[in-house]
Design a protein around this motif. Structure first.
Motif, PDB file in Angstrom:
ATOM      1  N   ASN A  18       9.381  38.780 -33.745  1.00 26.38           N
ATOM      2  CA  ASN A  18       8.442  39.673 -34.434  1.00 26.38           C
ATOM      3  C   ASN A  18       7.129  39.784 -33.682  1.00 26.38           C
ATOM      4  OD1 ASN A  18      10.172  40.340 -36.491  1.00 26.38           O
ATOM      5  ND2 ASN A  18       9.569  38.589 -37.753  1.00 26.38           N
ATOM      6  N   PHE A  19       6.665  38.648 -33.164  1.00 26.22           N
ATOM      7  CA  PHE A  19       5.405  38.663 -32.425  1.00 26.22           C
ATOM      8  C   PHE A  19       5.529  39.597 -31.215  1.00 26.22           C
ATOM      9  CE2 PHE A  19       2.539  37.161 -29.119  1.00 26.22           C
ATOM     10  CZ  PHE A  19       1.334  37.129 -29.797  1.00 26.22           C
ATOM     11  N   GLU A  20       6.665  39.523 -30.539  1.00 30.47           N
ATOM     12  CA  GLU A  20       6.840  40.343 -29.339  1.00 30.47           C
ATOM     13  C   GLU A  20       7.051  41.814 -29.670  1.00 30.47           C
ATOM     14  OE1 GLU A  20       9.511  38.071 -26.909  1.00 30.47           O
ATOM     15  OE2 GLU A  20       7.820  36.795 -26.299  1.00 30.47           O
ATOM     16  N   MET A  21       7.701  42.071 -30.784  1.00 26.44           N
ATOM     17  CA  MET A  21       7.879  43.451 -31.228  1.00 26.44           C
ATOM     18  C   MET A  21       6.502  44.078 -31.478  1.00 26.44           C
ATOM     19  SD  MET A  21      10.325  44.680 -34.329  1.00 26.44           S
ATOM     20  CE  MET A  21      11.231  43.152 -34.462  1.00 26.44           C
ATOM     21  N   LEU A  22       5.642  43.303 -32.116  1.00 27.11           N
ATOM     22  CA  LEU A  22       4.293  43.796 -32.397  1.00 27.11           C
ATOM     23  C   LEU A  22       3.489  43.981 -31.110  1.00 27.11           C
ATOM     24  CD1 LEU A  22       1.982  44.440 -34.371  1.00 27.11           C
ATOM     25  CD2 LEU A  22       1.508  41.989 -34.478  1.00 27.11           C
ATOM     26  N   ALA A  23       3.631  43.031 -30.174  1.00 32.10           N
ATOM     27  CA  ALA A  23       2.856  43.091 -28.925  1.00 32.10           C
ATOM     28  C   ALA A  23       3.256  44.307 -28.078  1.00 32.10           C
ATOM     29  CB  ALA A  23       3.040  41.804 -28.128  1.00 32.10           C
ATOM     30  N   ALA A  24       4.435  44.882 -28.368  1.00 25.50           N
ATOM     31  CA  ALA A  24       4.872  46.065 -27.613  1.00 25.50           C
ATOM     32  C   ALA A  24       4.148  47.322 -28.097  1.00 25.50           C
ATOM     33  CB  ALA A  24       6.379  46.238 -27.767  1.00 25.50           C
ATOM     34  N   ILE A  25       3.538  47.242 -29.268  1.00 23.01           N
ATOM     35  CA  ILE A  25       2.843  48.418 -29.815  1.00 23.01           C
ATOM     36  C   ILE A  25       1.429  48.472 -29.230  1.00 23.01           C
ATOM     37  CG2 ILE A  25       2.082  49.587 -31.911  1.00 23.01           C
ATOM     38  CD1 ILE A  25       4.257  48.006 -33.440  1.00 23.01           C
ATOM     39  N   GLY A  26       1.176  49.505 -28.432  1.00 23.79           N
ATOM     40  CA  GLY A  26      -0.116  49.612 -27.754  1.00 23.79           C
ATOM     41  C   GLY A  26      -0.210  48.699 -26.555  1.00 23.79           C
ATOM     42  N   ALA A  27       0.958  48.285 -26.021  1.00 25.64           N
ATOM     43  CA  ALA A  27       0.962  47.364 -24.867  1.00 25.64           C
ATOM     44  C   ALA A  27       0.329  48.016 -23.640  1.00 25.64           C
ATOM     45  CB  ALA A  27       2.398  46.960 -24.545  1.00 25.64           C
ATOM     46  N   ASP A  98      -5.059  37.639 -30.293  1.00 25.88           N
ATOM     47  CA  ASP A  98      -6.227  37.702 -31.179  1.00 25.88           C
ATOM     48  C   ASP A  98      -5.908  38.540 -32.422  1.00 25.88           C
ATOM     49  OD1 ASP A  98      -8.655  38.126 -32.416  1.00 25.88           O
ATOM     50  OD2 ASP A  98      -9.710  38.803 -30.621  1.00 25.88           O
ATOM     51  N   GLY A  99      -5.872  37.909 -33.574  1.00 33.72           N
ATOM     52  CA  GLY A  99      -5.609  38.620 -34.828  1.00 33.72           C
ATOM     53  C   GLY A  99      -4.126  38.740 -35.120  1.00 33.72           C
ATOM     54  N   ALA A 100      -3.370  39.290 -34.151  1.00 31.30           N
ATOM     55  CA  ALA A 100      -1.939  39.533 -34.361  1.00 31.30           C
ATOM     56  C   ALA A 100      -1.205  38.247 -34.736  1.00 31.30           C
ATOM     57  CB  ALA A 100      -1.333  40.145 -33.106  1.00 31.30           C
ATOM     58  N   LEU A 101      -1.547  37.151 -34.063  1.00 33.80           N
ATOM     59  CA  LEU A 101      -0.856  35.883 -34.329  1.00 33.80           C
ATOM     60  C   LEU A 101      -0.960  35.506 -35.813  1.00 33.80           C
ATOM     61  CD1 LEU A 101       0.644  33.374 -33.223  1.00 33.80           C
ATOM     62  CD2 LEU A 101      -1.592  32.296 -32.980  1.00 33.80           C
ATOM     63  N   GLY A 102      -2.161  35.636 -36.362  1.00 35.37           N
ATOM     64  CA  GLY A 102      -2.381  35.246 -37.759  1.00 35.37           C
ATOM     65  C   GLY A 102      -1.616  36.117 -38.744  1.00 35.37           C
ATOM     66  N   SER A 388      -9.287  39.845 -23.655  1.00 36.89           N
ATOM     67  CA  SER A 388      -8.846  40.176 -22.305  1.00 36.89           C
ATOM     68  C   SER A 388      -7.329  40.073 -22.275  1.00 36.89           C
ATOM     69  CB  SER A 388      -9.480  39.168 -21.337  1.00 36.89           C
ATOM     70  OG  SER A 388      -8.538  38.672 -20.413  1.00 36.89           O
ATOM     71  N   PRO A 389      -6.679  40.833 -21.365  1.00 35.31           N
ATOM     72  CA  PRO A 389      -5.220  40.720 -21.276  1.00 35.31           C
ATOM     73  C   PRO A 389      -4.775  39.320 -20.845  1.00 35.31           C
ATOM     74  CG  PRO A 389      -6.039  42.555 -19.922  1.00 35.31           C
ATOM     75  CD  PRO A 389      -7.240  41.827 -20.443  1.00 35.31           C
ATOM     76  N   LYS A 390      -5.724  38.517 -20.328  1.00 42.99           N
ATOM     77  CA  LYS A 390      -5.389  37.155 -19.871  1.00 42.99           C
ATOM     78  C   LYS A 390      -5.235  36.171 -21.028  1.00 42.99           C
ATOM     79  CE  LYS A 390      -8.328  37.072 -15.971  1.00 42.99           C
ATOM     80  NZ  LYS A 390      -9.205  36.270 -15.181  1.00 42.99           N
ATOM     81  N   GLU A 391      -5.566  36.641 -22.237  1.00 37.92           N
ATOM     82  CA  GLU A 391      -5.454  35.802 -23.425  1.00 37.92           C
ATOM     83  C   GLU A 391      -4.039  35.217 -23.502  1.00 37.92           C
ATOM     84  OE1 GLU A 391      -7.594  37.589 -26.933  1.00 37.92           O
ATOM     85  OE2 GLU A 391      -5.525  37.884 -27.474  1.00 37.92           O
ATOM     86  N   PHE A 392      -3.921  33.906 -23.633  1.00 36.77           N
ATOM     87  CA  PHE A 392      -2.586  33.313 -23.708  1.00 36.77           C
ATOM     88  C   PHE A 392      -2.595  32.001 -24.493  1.00 36.77           C
ATOM     89  CE2 PHE A 392       0.875  30.611 -22.093  1.00 36.77           C
ATOM     90  CZ  PHE A 392       1.946  31.423 -22.452  1.00 36.77           C
ATOM     91  N   THR A 393      -1.599  31.856 -25.356  1.00 31.35           N
ATOM     92  CA  THR A 393      -1.391  30.602 -26.082  1.00 31.35           C
ATOM     93  C   THR A 393       0.076  30.231 -25.918  1.00 31.35           C
ATOM     94  OG1 THR A 393      -3.173  31.018 -27.657  1.00 31.35           O
ATOM     95  CG2 THR A 393      -1.448  29.528 -28.392  1.00 31.35           C
ATOM     96  N   GLU A 394       0.354  28.973 -25.571  1.00 32.88           N
ATOM     97  CA  GLU A 394       1.734  28.510 -25.413  1.00 32.88           C
ATOM     98  C   GLU A 394       2.477  28.756 -26.721  1.00 32.88           C
ATOM     99  OE1 GLU A 394       3.027  27.556 -22.707  1.00 32.88           O
ATOM    100  OE2 GLU A 394       1.336  26.909 -21.445  1.00 32.88           O
ATOM    101  N   TRP A 395       3.738  29.190 -26.614  1.00 33.07           N
ATOM    102  CA  TRP A 395       4.466  29.530 -27.836  1.00 33.07           C
ATOM    103  C   TRP A 395       4.591  28.330 -28.771  1.00 33.07           C
ATOM    104  CZ3 TRP A 395       4.418  33.508 -30.431  1.00 33.07           C
ATOM    105  CH2 TRP A 395       5.226  33.606 -31.563  1.00 33.07           C
ATOM    106  N   GLU A 396       4.760  27.157 -28.213  1.00 38.02           N
ATOM    107  CA  GLU A 396       4.854  25.947 -29.020  1.00 38.02           C
ATOM    108  C   GLU A 396       3.605  25.769 -29.900  1.00 38.02           C
ATOM    109  OE1 GLU A 396       5.406  22.482 -26.542  1.00 38.02           O
ATOM    110  OE2 GLU A 396       5.089  21.181 -28.285  1.00 38.02           O
TER     111      GLU A 396
END
Ligand SMILES: [Zn+2]
Length: 414
Positions: A18-27, A98-102, A388-396
């Motif tokens: 689901n997270f990845e489906m959302l991240a594809a919107i406006g990617a 940012d935001g989407a995760l929550g 920034s597009p560099k924003e990253f959090t380990e999936w774990e």
């Protein structure tokens, strides 16, 4: 909690899909997302939210401020609701977390509770707030829901009021509808938010969960150093009333002051405007944009007084006049004690290293804290990058955060 509940975990694969489906919107090609509030991509993301709600079998709705909700009814019909959420809008060309995760985590928590048929005494609601990033005006959705939105917020909207009105119409909203989103404090059991840290403190300290103690207050001022315009070739250095010198001395002094006397707080000179602003004239005026942040009101007052004193010192040193104009202030928000405890107990039960820390960035939780108990947790941001597009959090870490959110929600609604 009983054994079955304490063994419960979110479905991490489904959460990721689901997270990845959302991240594809406006990617964006850089790996981030471009979903400014009320843009087409943002509205697409919100449609995705409603589809998800329907698939899970939640009761979906949109309020007058455009906040999107998905409710799992539990307990008494007229009982209070525990909100779990964040925001689906992004800064222009921002990151995917940012935001989407929550929001995705909130939907997953409701999904798992429904799937497992767990009975709670409180309704659960996943919520996506409108314009958290302040594309038009800061926290439109959460301020609207909290009943704290003021006409001034709309009049001074960024990019102009017409543009905002047009965007609202495009989303089926209006300026007046924004005020109808208000909900009574008695209807709310609280608000929980999972968010990325957007800084490097958790990673540096080897922590997995950051429990937010409070959200910093912010004050901003315009400071003018006033001197005299003179010929840059014929006026000796000692005879000048050079506004640039005062503004520069002040800028350097802010850093020294905050580092020495206000550890953990921040002050920023974000802009210097020189007049007339040319090579060959000594500037007669420099306007300084100053912003500073602290997690309690007394500290903000002390910083304000100390910074004002530094303005006088810098002006006097170079024979200048000074003017200080107040622009804006946001009060610090304190997170609820019981919710902080629930987050700490959930982290402990899940075997996660946690710590307590203030948030230096603003969040919807600060608006919600004005009308109900509110709490937030952070998960580590690799490199501390955000917006920034560099924003990253380990999936774990994302999964850990969602599990803490789940367990805290269960503890608060049993
Ligand atoms: Zn955010």
């Amino acid at each position: 909690m009983n054994g079955a509940l304490s063994a419960l975990r979110i479905n991490s694969e489904r959460f990721r899909t689901n997270f990845e489906m959302l991240a594809a919107i406006g990617a964006t090609p850089e790996g981030g997302v471009h979903r400014p509030a009320l843009s087409d991509a943002h509205l697409d993301a919100r449609r995705w939210f409603l589809e998800q709600a329907e698939q899970i079998g939640l009761d979906a709705s949109v309020d007058g401020a455009g906040n999107h909700s998905a409710v799992l009814h539990c307990g008494r019909a007229d009982g209070p609701t525990l909100l779990l959420g964040s925001h689906l809008d992004s800064v222009p060309y921002g990151g995917r977390f940012d935001g989407a995760l929550g929001v995705v985590a909130a939907l997953e928590v409701l999904h798992i509770v429904k799937e497992q048929g767990i009975s709670l005494n409180t309704h659960l609601e996943a919520i996506d707030f409108t314009d958290e990033e302040g594309h038009f005006a800061n926290f439109v959705g959460s301020l609207g829901l909290a009943g704290k939105l003021k006409p001034e917020h709309l009049q001074h909207s960024r990019g102009g009021r017409d543009r905002f009105q047009q965007a609202l119409r495009h989303a089926g909203l209006s300026e007046s509808s924004l005020f109808s989103a208000r909900r009574g404090p008695a209807t709310l059991a609280g608000y929980l938010e999972l968010h990325i840290e957007q800084g490097g403190r958790l990673i540096e300290s080897g922590m997995q969960i950051g429990i937010v103690t409070g959200i910093v207050g912010i004050r901003s001022f315009k400071i003018r150093f006033l001197g005299r315009a003179d010929h840059a070739g014929t006026t000796p250095m000692g005879k000048r009333l050079d506004a640039a010198q005062g503004a520069s001395a002040f800028t350097l002094a802010t850093r020294e002051l905050v580092m020495k006397e206000f550890p953990g707080c921040v002050a920023t000179v974000g802009n210097l405007e020189f007049e007339p602003g040319v090579f060959n004239v000594v500037p007669h005026t420099v306007t300084v944009a100053l912003e500073f942040r602290a997690d309690d009101d007394d500290k903000l007052d002390e910083m304000e007084a100390a910074l004002q004193q530094r303005v006088s010192v810098a002006a006097q040193r170079f024979g200048l006049e000074s003017e200080i104009e107040f622009l804006d202030s946001t009060a610090p928000a304190h997170m609820d004690k019981q919710i902080k405890e629930a987050f700490a107990n959930a982290s402990k039960a899940l075997g996660l290293r946690h710590t307590f820390l203030p948030s230096g960035a603003g969040h919807d939780a600060q608006c919600m804290a004005e009308i109900c108990p509110a709490g937030m947790i952070f998960v580590p941001s690799v490199g501390g990058f955000s917006h920034s597009p560099k924003e990253f959090t380990e999936w774990e870490d994302c999964v850990n955060g969602a599990n803490v959110l789940l367990h805290a929600a269960l503890m608060l609604t049993q």
